[in-house]
Write an enzyme that holds these catalytic residues in place. Sequence first.
Site, mmCIF file in Angstrom:
data_model
loop_
_atom_site.group_PDB
_atom_site.id
_atom_site.type_symbol
_atom_site.label_atom_id
_atom_site.label_comp_id
_atom_site.label_asym_id
_atom_site.label_seq_id
_atom_site.Cartn_x
_atom_site.Cartn_y
_atom_site.Cartn_z
ATOM 1 N N ASN A 44 -38.664 -83.946 -27.735
ATOM 2 C CA ASN A 44 -38.967 -83.436 -26.396
ATOM 3 C C ASN A 44 -37.708 -83.355 -25.548
ATOM 4 O O ASN A 44 -36.786 -84.158 -25.681
ATOM 5 C CB ASN A 44 -40.087 -84.234 -25.712
ATOM 6 C CG ASN A 44 -39.886 -85.732 -25.687
ATOM 7 O OD1 ASN A 44 -39.143 -86.278 -26.487
ATOM 8 N ND2 ASN A 44 -40.572 -86.397 -24.780
ATOM 9 N N GLU A 46 -36.821 -82.819 -21.567
ATOM 10 C CA GLU A 46 -37.387 -82.747 -20.214
ATOM 11 C C GLU A 46 -36.478 -81.979 -19.261
ATOM 12 O O GLU A 46 -35.383 -81.538 -19.630
ATOM 13 C CB GLU A 46 -37.668 -84.179 -19.726
ATOM 14 C CG GLU A 46 -38.688 -84.842 -20.645
ATOM 15 C CD GLU A 46 -39.149 -86.204 -20.189
ATOM 16 O OE1 GLU A 46 -38.468 -86.840 -19.358
ATOM 17 O OE2 GLU A 46 -40.224 -86.633 -20.675
ATOM 18 N N GLU A 57 -42.982 -80.512 -30.136
ATOM 19 C CA GLU A 57 -43.538 -79.447 -30.983
ATOM 20 C C GLU A 57 -42.895 -78.101 -30.674
ATOM 21 O O GLU A 57 -42.784 -77.243 -31.558
ATOM 22 C CB GLU A 57 -45.055 -79.358 -30.785
ATOM 23 C CG GLU A 57 -45.831 -80.577 -31.275
ATOM 24 C CD GLU A 57 -45.952 -81.705 -30.253
ATOM 25 O OE1 GLU A 57 -45.123 -81.761 -29.322
ATOM 26 O OE2 GLU A 57 -46.863 -82.527 -30.400
HETATM 27 N N1 THU Z 1 -44.833 -84.850 -25.267
HETATM 28 C C1 THU Z 1 -44.474 -84.230 -26.426
HETATM 29 O O1 THU Z 1 -43.277 -84.071 -26.707
HETATM 30 N N2 THU Z 1 -45.459 -83.791 -27.260
HETATM 31 C C2 THU Z 1 -46.798 -83.964 -27.043
HETATM 32 O O2 THU Z 1 -47.612 -83.429 -27.779
HETATM 33 C C3 THU Z 1 -47.227 -84.820 -25.920
HETATM 34 C C4 THU Z 1 -46.208 -85.046 -24.862
HETATM 35 C C5 THU Z 1 -43.769 -85.312 -24.360
HETATM 36 C C6 THU Z 1 -43.624 -84.479 -23.119
HETATM 37 C C7 THU Z 1 -42.964 -85.450 -22.159
HETATM 38 O O3 THU Z 1 -41.558 -85.357 -22.317
HETATM 39 C C8 THU Z 1 -43.419 -86.817 -22.641
HETATM 40 O O4 THU Z 1 -44.013 -86.628 -23.917
HETATM 41 C C9 THU Z 1 -44.441 -87.480 -21.720
HETATM 42 O O5 THU Z 1 -45.527 -86.637 -21.524
#
Ligand code: THU
Length: 133
Positions: A44, A46, A57
Site C-alpha cells: 500500500n 498512502e 492490491e
Molecule cells: N489496505 C490495503 O492495502 N488493502 C486492503 O485491501 C485493505 C486496506 C490499506 C489501505 C491503507 O493504507 C491501510 O490499509 C489502512 O486502511
Amino acid sequence: MEINWQLLHSEALAAMKKAYVPYSHFPVGAAALVSDGRIVSGCNVENASYGLTLCAECGLVSDLIASGGGKLIAFSCVDINGNALMPCGRCRQLLQEHGGSALQLMTDQGVKPLSELLPWAFGPEEITNRLPS
Ligand code: THU
C-alpha cells in the site's frame, strides 16, 4: 497448477515491508501467482490526501500488467504480523477483473475462491450490450 502458498506468503511479507504508510501505520503486502507461473506483488502507498491511498492490491495489479499480464491464480495478502488480510471491497473488484471467480485466496479460514468473497460479481463478460459504434 501447483500453488506454493508458503512462497506467496513470504513474497507478500517482503512487499509489506516496502509499504509507504505514514498516515495509517498499517502496512499491507500482497502477492499472487500468475497463470504463467510468475509471482507479482504490491504494497500500500498512502497519500497526504488520504482518500487517494493505493491499496496493496492496486500495486499488485500494476505489477501484473507492467510485467506482461496474464491471469491471477492464487492470492495472499498480509498485515505487519504476517496474518492474512481480506481485500477491501474495491480490491475484490480489481481481483475479479484479473483473476475471475476461480481466483484462490488465502484467508483465516483457509483457501477460498473469490466467488465466495464477491458473489454475483460484475465483470468484463457483463459488458456486452453497448451502443453501436
Ligand atoms: N489496505 C490495503 O492495502 N488493502 C486492503 O485491501 C485493505 C486496506 C490499506 C489501505 C491503507 O493504507 C491501510 O490499509 C489502512 O486502511
